[in-house]
Write a protein that holds these residues in place. Structure first.
Motif, PDB file in Angstrom:
ATOM      1  N   ARG A 156       0.837  -1.210   0.000  1.00  0.00           N
ATOM      2  CA  ARG A 156       0.000   0.000   0.000  1.00  0.00           C
ATOM      3  C   ARG A 156       0.869   1.256   0.000  1.00  0.00           C
ATOM      4  NH1 ARG A 156      -3.160  -3.216   3.530  1.00  0.00           N
ATOM      5  NH2 ARG A 156      -2.179  -2.281   5.370  1.00  0.00           N
ATOM      6  N   THR A 157       1.968   1.227   0.751  1.00  0.00           N
ATOM      7  CA  THR A 157       2.881   2.371   0.776  1.00  0.00           C
ATOM      8  C   THR A 157       3.484   2.616  -0.602  1.00  0.00           C
ATOM      9  OG1 THR A 157       3.431   2.010   3.105  1.00  0.00           O
ATOM     10  CG2 THR A 157       4.996   3.291   1.803  1.00  0.00           C
ATOM     11  N   LEU A 158       3.882   1.549  -1.282  1.00  0.00           N
ATOM     12  CA  LEU A 158       4.432   1.677  -2.632  1.00  0.00           C
ATOM     13  C   LEU A 158       3.419   2.325  -3.574  1.00  0.00           C
ATOM     14  CD1 LEU A 158       6.356  -1.676  -3.200  1.00  0.00           C
ATOM     15  CD2 LEU A 158       7.324   0.630  -3.247  1.00  0.00           C
ATOM     16  N   ALA A 159       2.176   1.869  -3.498  1.00  0.00           N
ATOM     17  CA  ALA A 159       1.136   2.422  -4.366  1.00  0.00           C
ATOM     18  C   ALA A 159       0.927   3.902  -4.082  1.00  0.00           C
ATOM     19  CB  ALA A 159      -0.158   1.651  -4.181  1.00  0.00           C
ATOM     20  N   GLU A 160       0.984   4.285  -2.811  1.00  0.00           N
ATOM     21  CA  GLU A 160       0.815   5.695  -2.454  1.00  0.00           C
ATOM     22  C   GLU A 160       1.987   6.534  -2.938  1.00  0.00           C
ATOM     23  OE1 GLU A 160       0.330   5.468   1.732  1.00  0.00           O
ATOM     24  OE2 GLU A 160      -1.704   4.623   1.616  1.00  0.00           O
ATOM     25  N   LEU A 161       3.214   6.005  -2.805  1.00  0.00           N
ATOM     26  CA  LEU A 161       4.386   6.720  -3.300  1.00  0.00           C
ATOM     27  C   LEU A 161       4.307   6.919  -4.812  1.00  0.00           C
ATOM     28  CD1 LEU A 161       7.216   4.979  -1.229  1.00  0.00           C
ATOM     29  CD2 LEU A 161       6.445   7.353  -1.002  1.00  0.00           C
ATOM     30  N   CYS A 162       3.694   5.962  -5.496  1.00  0.00           N
ATOM     31  CA  CYS A 162       3.514   6.046  -6.950  1.00  0.00           C
ATOM     32  C   CYS A 162       2.345   6.932  -7.339  1.00  0.00           C
ATOM     33  CB  CYS A 162       3.311   4.650  -7.538  1.00  0.00           C
ATOM     34  SG  CYS A 162       4.789   3.611  -7.506  1.00  0.00           S
ATOM     35  N   GLY A 163       1.624   7.471  -6.360  1.00  0.00           N
ATOM     36  CA  GLY A 163       0.447   8.276  -6.667  1.00  0.00           C
ATOM     37  C   GLY A 163      -0.633   7.489  -7.376  1.00  0.00           C
ATOM     38  N   HIS A 164      -0.538   6.157  -7.294  1.00  0.00           N
ATOM     39  CA  HIS A 164      -1.472   5.250  -7.989  1.00  0.00           C
ATOM     40  C   HIS A 164      -1.475   5.482  -9.498  1.00  0.00           C
ATOM     41  CE1 HIS A 164      -3.081   3.761  -4.163  1.00  0.00           C
ATOM     42  NE2 HIS A 164      -3.083   5.021  -3.754  1.00  0.00           N
ATOM     43  N   ASP A 207      11.671  -2.458   2.150  1.00  0.00           N
ATOM     44  CA  ASP A 207      12.994  -1.877   1.892  1.00  0.00           C
ATOM     45  C   ASP A 207      12.987  -1.083   0.592  1.00  0.00           C
ATOM     46  OD1 ASP A 207      13.959  -3.047   4.201  1.00  0.00           O
ATOM     47  OD2 ASP A 207      14.751  -4.817   3.171  1.00  0.00           O
ATOM     48  N   TYR A 208      12.303  -1.628  -0.406  1.00  0.00           N
ATOM     49  CA  TYR A 208      12.242  -0.934  -1.686  1.00  0.00           C
ATOM     50  C   TYR A 208      11.469   0.382  -1.550  1.00  0.00           C
ATOM     51  CZ  TYR A 208      11.666  -0.033  -6.647  1.00  0.00           C
ATOM     52  OH  TYR A 208      11.691   0.553  -7.887  1.00  0.00           O
ATOM     53  N   ALA A 209      10.392   0.368  -0.769  1.00  0.00           N
ATOM     54  CA  ALA A 209       9.606   1.593  -0.560  1.00  0.00           C
ATOM     55  C   ALA A 209      10.457   2.659   0.111  1.00  0.00           C
ATOM     56  CB  ALA A 209       8.367   1.281   0.269  1.00  0.00           C
ATOM     57  N   GLU A 210      11.269   2.269   1.070  1.00  0.00           N
ATOM     58  CA  GLU A 210      12.115   3.234   1.761  1.00  0.00           C
ATOM     59  C   GLU A 210      13.176   3.796   0.819  1.00  0.00           C
ATOM     60  OE1 GLU A 210      13.385   5.839   4.361  1.00  0.00           O
ATOM     61  OE2 GLU A 210      11.615   4.563   4.610  1.00  0.00           O
ATOM     62  N   TRP A 211      13.747   2.933  -0.044  1.00  0.00           N
ATOM     63  CA  TRP A 211      14.723   3.398  -1.036  1.00  0.00           C
ATOM     64  C   TRP A 211      14.065   4.370  -2.018  1.00  0.00           C
ATOM     65  CZ3 TRP A 211      14.715   2.450  -6.402  1.00  0.00           C
ATOM     66  CH2 TRP A 211      15.900   2.805  -7.082  1.00  0.00           C
ATOM     67  N   ARG A 271      13.390   8.016  -0.683  1.00  0.00           N
ATOM     68  CA  ARG A 271      14.520   8.917  -0.474  1.00  0.00           C
ATOM     69  C   ARG A 271      14.837   9.772  -1.693  1.00  0.00           C
ATOM     70  NH1 ARG A 271      16.770   4.401   2.386  1.00  0.00           N
ATOM     71  NH2 ARG A 271      18.110   3.874   0.608  1.00  0.00           N
ATOM     72  N   ASP A 272      14.351   9.394  -2.860  1.00  0.00           N
ATOM     73  CA  ASP A 272      14.601  10.212  -4.059  1.00  0.00           C
ATOM     74  C   ASP A 272      13.444  10.043  -5.032  1.00  0.00           C
ATOM     75  OD1 ASP A 272      15.770  11.919  -5.833  1.00  0.00           O
ATOM     76  OD2 ASP A 272      17.394  10.578  -6.435  1.00  0.00           O
ATOM     77  N   LEU A 273      12.307  10.552  -4.625  1.00  0.00           N
ATOM     78  CA  LEU A 273      11.090  10.437  -5.421  1.00  0.00           C
ATOM     79  C   LEU A 273      10.884  11.743  -6.202  1.00  0.00           C
ATOM     80  CD1 LEU A 273       8.621   8.397  -5.640  1.00  0.00           C
ATOM     81  CD2 LEU A 273       7.460   9.925  -4.057  1.00  0.00           C
ATOM     82  N   PRO A 274      10.556  11.700  -7.479  1.00  0.00           N
ATOM     83  CA  PRO A 274      10.276  10.518  -8.291  1.00  0.00           C
ATOM     84  C   PRO A 274      11.437  10.066  -9.175  1.00  0.00           C
ATOM     85  CG  PRO A 274       9.479  12.433  -9.433  1.00  0.00           C
ATOM     86  CD  PRO A 274      10.147  12.937  -8.181  1.00  0.00           C
ATOM     87  N   ALA A 275      12.672  10.570  -8.899  1.00  0.00           N
ATOM     88  CA  ALA A 275      13.800  10.274  -9.777  1.00  0.00           C
ATOM     89  C   ALA A 275      14.029   8.777  -9.938  1.00  0.00           C
ATOM     90  CB  ALA A 275      15.063  10.944  -9.249  1.00  0.00           C
ATOM     91  N   ARG A 276      13.747   8.002  -8.897  1.00  0.00           N
ATOM     92  CA  ARG A 276      14.004   6.566  -8.951  1.00  0.00           C
ATOM     93  C   ARG A 276      12.886   5.782  -9.636  1.00  0.00           C
ATOM     94  NH1 ARG A 276      17.009   6.019  -2.983  1.00  0.00           N
ATOM     95  NH2 ARG A 276      19.074   6.595  -3.801  1.00  0.00           N
ATOM     96  N   LEU A 277      11.865   6.477 -10.097  1.00  0.00           N
ATOM     97  CA  LEU A 277      10.799   5.811 -10.849  1.00  0.00           C
ATOM     98  C   LEU A 277      11.150   5.832 -12.331  1.00  0.00           C
ATOM     99  CD1 LEU A 277       7.627   7.104  -8.985  1.00  0.00           C
ATOM    100  CD2 LEU A 277       8.396   4.731  -9.166  1.00  0.00           C
TER     101      LEU A 277
END
Length: 290
Positions: A133-141, A163-167, A170-176
Protein backbone atom coordinates in the motif's frame (compact mmCIF):
# COMPACT_ATOMS: atom_id res chain seq x y z
CA UNK A 1 -1.93 7.13 -17.64
CA UNK A 2 -1.94 4.53 -20.43
CA UNK A 3 -4.22 6.07 -23.08
CA UNK A 4 -2.55 4.43 -26.07
CA UNK A 5 -2.22 1.08 -24.30
CA UNK A 6 -5.92 1.10 -23.47
CA UNK A 7 -6.87 2.03 -27.05
CA UNK A 8 -4.78 -0.84 -28.45
CA UNK A 9 -6.23 -3.25 -25.90
CA UNK A 10 -9.75 -2.20 -26.88
CA UNK A 11 -8.89 -2.65 -30.56
CA UNK A 12 -7.83 -6.25 -29.89
CA UNK A 13 -11.02 -6.95 -27.93
CA UNK A 14 -13.27 -5.84 -30.81
CA UNK A 15 -11.10 -7.04 -33.70
CA UNK A 16 -13.80 -9.45 -34.94
CA UNK A 17 -16.16 -6.50 -35.61
CA UNK A 18 -13.73 -4.81 -38.00
CA UNK A 19 -12.65 -7.16 -40.81
CA UNK A 20 -10.72 -4.28 -42.38
CA UNK A 21 -8.36 -4.35 -39.40
CA UNK A 22 -7.11 -1.46 -37.28
CA UNK A 23 -4.74 1.41 -37.97
CA UNK A 24 -3.00 3.73 -35.52
CA UNK A 25 -2.23 7.25 -36.69
CA UNK A 26 0.04 9.40 -34.45
CA UNK A 27 -1.38 12.92 -34.25
CA UNK A 28 1.60 14.61 -32.60
CA UNK A 29 5.37 14.41 -32.73
CA UNK A 30 7.74 13.33 -29.94
CA UNK A 31 7.99 16.98 -28.90
CA UNK A 32 4.22 17.30 -28.66
CA UNK A 33 3.88 19.39 -31.82
CA UNK A 34 0.50 18.70 -33.46
CA UNK A 35 0.48 16.90 -36.79
CA UNK A 36 -1.05 19.19 -39.45
CA UNK A 37 -4.62 18.14 -40.27
CA UNK A 38 -3.88 17.94 -44.01
CA UNK A 39 -0.87 15.68 -43.44
CA UNK A 40 -2.90 13.45 -41.13
CA UNK A 41 -5.72 13.22 -43.69
CA UNK A 42 -3.31 12.18 -46.46
CA UNK A 43 -1.69 9.56 -44.23
CA UNK A 44 -5.08 8.18 -43.20
CA UNK A 45 -6.26 7.90 -46.80
CA UNK A 46 -3.09 6.00 -47.69
CA UNK A 47 -3.57 3.62 -44.77
CA UNK A 48 -7.22 2.98 -45.57
CA UNK A 49 -6.45 2.23 -49.22
CA UNK A 50 -4.37 -0.71 -48.02
CA UNK A 51 -7.29 -2.22 -46.13
CA UNK A 52 -9.40 -5.14 -47.33
CA UNK A 53 -11.80 -3.85 -50.00
CA UNK A 54 -13.32 -1.06 -47.95
CA UNK A 55 -14.33 -3.37 -45.10
CA UNK A 56 -15.09 -1.64 -41.78
CA UNK A 57 -11.88 -0.55 -40.10
CA UNK A 58 -11.04 0.72 -36.61
CA UNK A 59 -8.94 3.90 -36.66
CA UNK A 60 -7.00 5.08 -33.60
CA UNK A 61 -6.10 8.78 -33.74
CA UNK A 62 -3.45 8.87 -31.05
CA UNK A 63 -2.39 11.87 -28.95
CA UNK A 64 -4.63 14.51 -30.49
CA UNK A 65 -3.71 18.05 -29.49
CA UNK A 66 -6.72 20.04 -30.75
CA UNK A 67 -10.24 19.19 -32.00
CA UNK A 68 -9.56 20.80 -35.39
CA UNK A 69 -6.99 18.09 -36.10
CA UNK A 70 -9.60 15.36 -36.24
CA UNK A 71 -12.99 16.81 -37.18
CA UNK A 72 -12.51 16.21 -40.91
CA UNK A 73 -10.91 12.81 -40.28
CA UNK A 74 -14.01 11.53 -38.50
CA UNK A 75 -15.96 11.73 -41.77
CA UNK A 76 -13.19 10.04 -43.77
CA UNK A 77 -13.17 6.68 -42.00
CA UNK A 78 -16.18 5.24 -43.85
CA UNK A 79 -18.23 2.55 -42.14
CA UNK A 80 -15.67 1.91 -39.43
CA UNK A 81 -15.17 3.45 -36.01
CA UNK A 82 -12.67 5.86 -34.47
CA UNK A 83 -10.90 5.95 -31.11
CA UNK A 84 -9.37 9.31 -30.22
CA UNK A 85 -6.77 9.59 -27.45
CA UNK A 86 -5.59 12.89 -26.04
CA UNK A 87 -3.96 14.43 -23.00
CA UNK A 88 -6.71 17.05 -23.17
CA UNK A 89 -10.41 16.85 -22.47
CA UNK A 90 -11.31 17.94 -26.05
CA UNK A 91 -14.62 19.28 -24.75
CA UNK A 92 -15.34 21.05 -28.06
CA UNK A 93 -15.10 17.74 -29.93
CA UNK A 94 -17.33 16.06 -27.36
CA UNK A 95 -19.89 18.86 -27.77
CA UNK A 96 -20.05 18.59 -31.57
CA UNK A 97 -19.77 14.82 -32.03
CA UNK A 98 -21.10 13.37 -28.78
CA UNK A 99 -18.76 10.39 -28.45
CA UNK A 100 -18.50 8.01 -25.53
CA UNK A 101 -15.80 9.39 -23.23
CA UNK A 102 -13.44 7.41 -21.01
CA UNK A 103 -11.51 9.61 -18.61
CA UNK A 104 -8.28 8.06 -17.40
CA UNK A 105 -6.68 9.01 -14.12
CA UNK A 106 -4.86 7.51 -11.19
CA UNK A 107 -5.97 4.04 -10.15
CA UNK A 108 -7.95 3.36 -7.01
CA UNK A 109 -6.07 1.70 -4.12
CA UNK A 110 -7.81 -1.56 -4.95
CA UNK A 111 -6.79 -1.35 -8.61
CA UNK A 112 -3.19 -0.55 -7.63
CA UNK A 113 -3.13 -3.60 -5.38
CA UNK A 114 -4.53 -5.74 -8.21
CA UNK A 115 -1.81 -4.49 -10.59
CA UNK A 116 1.01 -5.25 -8.14
CA UNK A 117 -0.52 -8.63 -7.34
CA UNK A 118 -0.85 -9.55 -11.02
CA UNK A 119 2.85 -8.89 -11.62
CA UNK A 120 4.48 -9.88 -8.32
CA UNK A 121 2.14 -12.67 -7.26
CA UNK A 122 -0.43 -12.85 -4.52
CA UNK A 123 1.89 -14.48 -1.99
CA UNK A 124 4.57 -11.80 -2.14
CA UNK A 125 2.12 -8.90 -1.96
CA UNK A 126 0.03 -10.45 0.80
CA UNK A 127 3.16 -11.08 2.89
CA UNK A 128 3.84 -7.31 2.95
CA UNK A 129 0.40 -5.83 2.44
CA UNK A 130 1.19 -2.59 4.29
CA UNK A 131 4.38 -2.05 2.30
CA UNK A 132 2.50 -2.71 -0.94
CA UNK A 133 0.00 0.00 0.00
CA UNK A 134 2.88 2.37 0.78
CA UNK A 135 4.43 1.68 -2.63
CA UNK A 136 1.14 2.42 -4.37
CA UNK A 137 0.81 5.69 -2.45
CA UNK A 138 4.39 6.72 -3.30
CA UNK A 139 3.51 6.05 -6.95
CA UNK A 140 0.45 8.28 -6.67
CA UNK A 141 -1.47 5.25 -7.99
CA UNK A 142 -0.20 6.22 -11.47
CA UNK A 143 -0.10 3.16 -13.78
CA UNK A 144 3.31 3.97 -15.33
CA UNK A 145 4.91 4.38 -11.91
CA UNK A 146 3.35 1.17 -10.60
CA UNK A 147 4.54 -0.79 -13.64
CA UNK A 148 8.09 0.50 -13.14
CA UNK A 149 8.02 -0.49 -9.46
CA UNK A 150 6.60 -3.91 -10.28
CA UNK A 151 9.21 -4.51 -13.00
CA UNK A 152 12.08 -3.65 -10.66
CA UNK A 153 10.75 -5.86 -7.88
CA UNK A 154 10.07 -8.73 -10.27
CA UNK A 155 13.76 -8.75 -11.19
CA UNK A 156 14.73 -8.58 -7.50
CA UNK A 157 12.80 -11.48 -5.94
CA UNK A 158 14.72 -11.26 -2.64
CA UNK A 159 14.09 -7.55 -2.10
CA UNK A 160 11.54 -6.77 0.60
CA UNK A 161 8.76 -4.44 -0.50
CA UNK A 162 9.28 -2.34 2.64
CA UNK A 163 12.99 -1.88 1.89
CA UNK A 164 12.24 -0.93 -1.69
CA UNK A 165 9.61 1.59 -0.56
CA UNK A 166 12.11 3.23 1.76
CA UNK A 167 14.72 3.40 -1.04
CA UNK A 168 12.15 4.91 -3.38
CA UNK A 169 11.01 7.48 -0.83
CA UNK A 170 14.52 8.92 -0.47
CA UNK A 171 14.60 10.21 -4.06
CA UNK A 172 11.09 10.44 -5.42
CA UNK A 173 10.28 10.52 -8.29
CA UNK A 174 13.80 10.27 -9.78
CA UNK A 175 14.00 6.57 -8.95
CA UNK A 176 10.80 5.81 -10.85
CA UNK A 177 12.66 5.03 -14.06
CA UNK A 178 14.10 1.97 -15.78
CA UNK A 179 17.67 2.49 -17.02
CA UNK A 180 17.31 0.16 -20.00
CA UNK A 181 14.31 1.98 -21.53
CA UNK A 182 14.09 5.79 -21.42
CA UNK A 183 10.38 5.59 -22.23
CA UNK A 184 9.79 3.96 -18.85
CA UNK A 185 10.52 7.02 -16.76
CA UNK A 186 8.08 9.05 -14.69
CA UNK A 187 10.34 12.16 -14.56
CA UNK A 188 10.80 12.16 -18.34
CA UNK A 189 7.07 11.66 -18.92
CA UNK A 190 6.18 14.55 -16.62
CA UNK A 191 8.93 16.75 -18.05
CA UNK A 192 7.44 16.09 -21.49
CA UNK A 193 3.97 17.00 -20.27
CA UNK A 194 5.25 20.31 -18.94
CA UNK A 195 7.12 21.08 -22.18
CA UNK A 196 3.82 20.79 -24.05
CA UNK A 197 2.26 23.52 -21.92
CA UNK A 198 2.48 27.25 -22.56
CA UNK A 199 5.21 28.57 -20.24
CA UNK A 200 2.78 30.42 -17.92
CA UNK A 201 0.77 27.24 -17.33
CA UNK A 202 3.90 25.20 -16.67
CA UNK A 203 5.13 27.83 -14.21
CA UNK A 204 1.73 27.89 -12.53
CA UNK A 205 1.83 24.11 -12.10
CA UNK A 206 5.23 24.35 -10.40
CA UNK A 207 4.03 27.11 -8.07
CA UNK A 208 0.81 25.32 -7.15
CA UNK A 209 2.83 22.31 -5.99
CA UNK A 210 3.74 24.42 -2.98
CA UNK A 211 0.12 24.53 -1.88
CA UNK A 212 -0.67 21.70 0.49
CA UNK A 213 -3.88 19.73 0.22
CA UNK A 214 -6.80 21.14 -1.75
CA UNK A 215 -6.27 23.82 -4.38
CA UNK A 216 -8.88 26.56 -4.68
CA UNK A 217 -9.22 29.64 -6.86
CA UNK A 218 -8.61 32.06 -3.93
CA UNK A 219 -5.46 30.15 -2.88
CA UNK A 220 -4.26 30.08 -6.49
CA UNK A 221 -4.92 33.80 -6.93
CA UNK A 222 -2.84 34.51 -3.84
CA UNK A 223 0.01 32.20 -4.85
CA UNK A 224 0.24 33.58 -8.38
CA UNK A 225 -0.72 37.20 -7.69
CA UNK A 226 -3.52 37.21 -10.27
CA UNK A 227 -7.24 38.01 -9.98
CA UNK A 228 -9.46 35.18 -8.78
CA UNK A 229 -11.41 35.01 -12.05
CA UNK A 230 -8.16 34.41 -13.95
CA UNK A 231 -7.13 31.87 -11.35
CA UNK A 232 -10.34 29.93 -12.00
CA UNK A 233 -9.65 29.85 -15.73
CA UNK A 234 -6.04 28.79 -15.17
CA UNK A 235 -7.15 25.93 -12.90
CA UNK A 236 -9.64 24.80 -15.55
CA UNK A 237 -6.86 24.60 -18.11
CA UNK A 238 -4.56 22.64 -15.79
CA UNK A 239 -7.48 20.32 -15.08
CA UNK A 240 -8.06 19.90 -18.82
CA UNK A 241 -4.39 18.97 -19.26
CA UNK A 242 -4.68 16.30 -16.57
CA UNK A 243 -2.28 17.97 -14.14
CA UNK A 244 -4.99 18.56 -11.55
CA UNK A 245 -7.87 16.36 -10.44
CA UNK A 246 -11.38 17.10 -9.24
CA UNK A 247 -11.75 16.88 -5.49
CA UNK A 248 -14.91 18.65 -4.31
CA UNK A 249 -16.98 21.46 -5.85
CA UNK A 250 -14.72 24.49 -6.02
CA UNK A 251 -11.59 22.56 -5.07
CA UNK A 252 -8.99 20.60 -7.00
CA UNK A 253 -5.98 18.60 -5.97
CA UNK A 254 -2.61 17.68 -7.42
CA UNK A 255 -1.57 14.03 -7.57
CA UNK A 256 1.13 13.50 -4.93
CA UNK A 257 3.52 12.06 -7.50
CA UNK A 258 3.04 15.08 -9.79
CA UNK A 259 3.57 17.32 -6.78
CA UNK A 260 6.81 15.55 -5.84
CA UNK A 261 8.06 15.97 -9.39
CA UNK A 262 7.18 19.67 -9.46
CA UNK A 263 8.86 20.33 -6.10
CA UNK A 264 11.96 18.49 -7.28
CA UNK A 265 12.02 20.53 -10.50
CA UNK A 266 11.80 23.72 -8.45
CA UNK A 267 14.57 22.63 -6.09
CA UNK A 268 16.81 21.70 -9.01
CA UNK A 269 16.49 25.12 -10.67
CA UNK A 270 16.65 27.21 -7.49
CA UNK A 271 14.30 28.27 -4.76
CA UNK A 272 12.24 30.61 -6.90
CA UNK A 273 9.95 29.47 -9.67
CA UNK A 274 10.13 31.90 -12.61
CA UNK A 275 7.53 34.62 -12.18
CA UNK A 276 6.55 34.58 -15.85
CA UNK A 277 3.15 33.32 -14.82
CA UNK A 278 2.22 36.50 -13.02
CA UNK A 279 3.28 38.66 -15.93
CA UNK A 280 1.98 36.65 -18.86
CA UNK A 281 -0.92 34.58 -17.56
CA UNK A 282 -3.44 37.03 -18.97
CA UNK A 283 -2.00 36.64 -22.47
CA UNK A 284 -1.85 32.84 -22.24
CA UNK A 285 -5.22 32.09 -20.75
CA UNK A 286 -7.70 33.08 -23.50
CA UNK A 287 -6.33 30.67 -26.11
CA UNK A 288 -7.72 27.13 -25.91
CA UNK A 289 -5.12 25.70 -28.31
CA UNK A 290 -1.73 24.46 -27.17
Amino acid sequence: MGKTALALHAAHLVADRYPGGAVLLPMSGPDGAPRPAADAAAALRALLRCRDGGAPCLVILDDVVHPDQVRDLLDATGPGAVIVTSRLGLAALVATHGPAVVQLGALSPRESDALLTAVLGRERVAAEAAAARTLAELCGHVPLALRIVAARLLTRPRTRLADYAEWLRRDLPARLALPDDPRMSVPLALDGALRRLPAPLADAHLRLARLHGRITAPATAGALAIPETEAEELLERLLDHGLLEDDQPGTLRMNELFRAHALRRTARTGDEVPRAVTATARRALPSGAT
